[in-house]
Design a protein around this motif. Sequence first.
Motif, PDB file in Angstrom:
ATOM      1  N   GLU A  24      50.460  43.488  35.365  1.00 41.27           N
ATOM      2  CA  GLU A  24      51.511  43.140  36.875  1.00 41.27           C
ATOM      3  C   GLU A  24      50.288  43.801  38.254  1.00 41.27           C
ATOM      4  OE1 GLU A  24      54.909  43.881  34.968  1.00 41.27           O
ATOM      5  OE2 GLU A  24      55.471  42.053  35.145  1.00 41.27           O
ATOM      6  N   TYR A  25      49.159  44.443  38.563  1.00 42.99           N
ATOM      7  CA  TYR A  25      48.525  44.519  39.656  1.00 42.99           C
ATOM      8  C   TYR A  25      48.492  43.767  40.623  1.00 42.99           C
ATOM      9  CZ  TYR A  25      47.046  49.602  37.679  1.00 42.99           C
ATOM     10  OH  TYR A  25      48.263  51.167  36.590  1.00 42.99           O
ATOM     11  N   GLY A  26      48.779  43.826  41.418  1.00 42.89           N
ATOM     12  CA  GLY A  26      48.635  42.192  42.352  1.00 42.89           C
ATOM     13  C   GLY A  26      47.182  42.405  42.800  1.00 42.89           C
ATOM     14  N   SER A  27      46.674  43.393  42.743  1.00 43.20           N
ATOM     15  CA  SER A  27      44.742  43.484  43.194  1.00 43.20           C
ATOM     16  C   SER A  27      44.088  43.966  42.845  1.00 43.20           C
ATOM     17  CB  SER A  27      44.880  43.772  44.623  1.00 43.20           C
ATOM     18  OG  SER A  27      45.813  42.878  45.462  1.00 43.20           O
ATOM     19  N   ILE A  28      42.649  43.517  43.012  1.00 46.05           N
ATOM     20  CA  ILE A  28      41.891  44.758  42.471  1.00 46.05           C
ATOM     21  C   ILE A  28      40.795  45.247  43.219  1.00 46.05           C
ATOM     22  CG2 ILE A  28      41.454  44.313  39.851  1.00 46.05           C
ATOM     23  CD1 ILE A  28      38.864  42.442  40.586  1.00 46.05           C
ATOM     24  N   GLY A  74      43.594  32.210  40.936  1.00 52.92           N
ATOM     25  CA  GLY A  74      43.705  33.266  41.944  1.00 52.92           C
ATOM     26  C   GLY A  74      44.354  33.979  41.704  1.00 52.92           C
ATOM     27  N   GLU A  75      45.413  34.071  41.262  1.00 50.36           N
ATOM     28  CA  GLU A  75      46.505  35.613  41.317  1.00 50.36           C
ATOM     29  C   GLU A  75      46.128  36.388  41.535  1.00 50.36           C
ATOM     30  OE1 GLU A  75      49.566  32.608  38.577  1.00 50.36           O
ATOM     31  OE2 GLU A  75      49.228  35.215  38.025  1.00 50.36           O
ATOM     32  N   LEU A  76      45.354  36.516  41.424  1.00 55.96           N
ATOM     33  CA  LEU A  76      44.571  38.620  42.027  1.00 55.96           C
ATOM     34  C   LEU A  76      44.100  38.729  43.150  1.00 55.96           C
ATOM     35  CD1 LEU A  76      44.748  41.423  39.686  1.00 55.96           C
ATOM     36  CD2 LEU A  76      42.427  40.231  39.037  1.00 55.96           C
ATOM     37  N   GLY A  77      44.626  39.365  43.919  1.00 55.93           N
ATOM     38  CA  GLY A  77      43.407  40.131  45.072  1.00 55.93           C
ATOM     39  C   GLY A  77      42.257  40.388  44.496  1.00 55.93           C
ATOM     40  N   ILE A  78      41.371  40.302  44.939  1.00 53.80           N
ATOM     41  CA  ILE A  78      40.130  40.639  45.544  1.00 53.80           C
ATOM     42  C   ILE A  78      39.906  41.089  46.845  1.00 53.80           C
ATOM     43  CG2 ILE A  78      38.119  40.425  44.332  1.00 53.80           C
ATOM     44  CD1 ILE A  78      38.793  38.354  42.405  1.00 53.80           C
TER      45      ILE A  78
END
Length: 367
Positions: A100-104, A133-137
């Motif tokens: 559940e981390y929003g981004s990496i 496409g949910e994970l911010g990069i």
Amino acid sequence: MLTHIFNKIDNNDPLSRDDIKFMLSLETEADIQSLYQKAYSIKEQTVGTKVFFRGIVEFSNICEKDCYYCGIRKSNENAERFMLTADQIVESALWAHQSEYGSIVLQSGERSDPWYIDLIEEVLERVKAETSGELGITLSLGEQSENTYKRWFKAGGHRYLLRIETTNPELYGKLHPPDHSFEERCECLKLLRKLGYQVGTGVMIGLPYQTIDDLAGDILFFKDNDIDMIGMGPYIVHHETPLADVMPDFDNDRQLDLGLKMVAVARIVLRDVNIAATTALQALNPTGREMGLKAGANIIMPNITETKYRASYQLYNGKPCLDENSTMCRGCLQRRIDSIGEKIGFNEWGDSPHFIKKSNCKKTTGA
Ligand code: 5AD
Ligand code: FES
């Protein structure tokens, strides 16, 4: 004088270089605490008190650069070089998503050979597809050509961190070999902005030869360049680097205090940007990141690199959490953030409000 500056802040009057230098030079515990409190109240009003996580994968220490301060510089023959496979990088990214981390953040030493550029593109496409496409990069992969930045943006990277390291060109020259260019780094920041990335930069704090005036200049540079995200931290010696012997009077507590004051003053001056409480703060004090959050930061970058590679990615000595794994770090951070009464923005991107405001403005004005 501090009351006068605080009045200016309350009235939204612009702060001068001297005001910034004054705040960075505060010495008494009482003054420093009131600076942190001021910064915290601005954080509450502008970005709120939710902490956003960017799980960082430090996937390779192979590096073409030779910065005089950095433990993974190419001339350090003692650094055991490693590079994770695309599968391993994607696996860490998926762990972040499931946790559940929003981004990496994808970070590595700098290189620009075609094989590497293709590999990053492939990883980005796979992470985007496999997380719908949910994970911010965020990318933190150094200076690259416009075409490379373009390809990586198209493949799914939407934020980019490129520290300017110091905004004093003369000091930059003392910390880098002659073929490293301050101007090119500034050009890269401009390119990233032009291509649509959310742009992050930062500096090292408490560098040899660095003055309070330099640090004030750094804060003004962030403002003048409309920076969206700040990742800055104290300079810490790495014993296998040319700068190791330049600061015989290296003082942990001084570095920590200066690092925290910079976070607070950046929050006060820049207001609605994202600011990271960086690992270097934690290297100087086990609760350094919590202190960073209390001084105005709102982002944490938990290490999610496979444990066995962590020890080889040492930019400075005393890097924390080398023996921990990502699951342990998640639990530890949750407790630490609870302890200061803040909440974690699980599953949220937590974009910089500064960037969001600009994008909304462009949409409504068609600019
Ligand atoms: N101390 C603190 N930060 C360092 N970095 C590199 N070497 C050191 C050091 N000795 C930082 C640089 C670089 C980032 C990835 O790590 O600012 O941009
Ligand atoms: Fe430049 Fe590591 S070699 S920061």
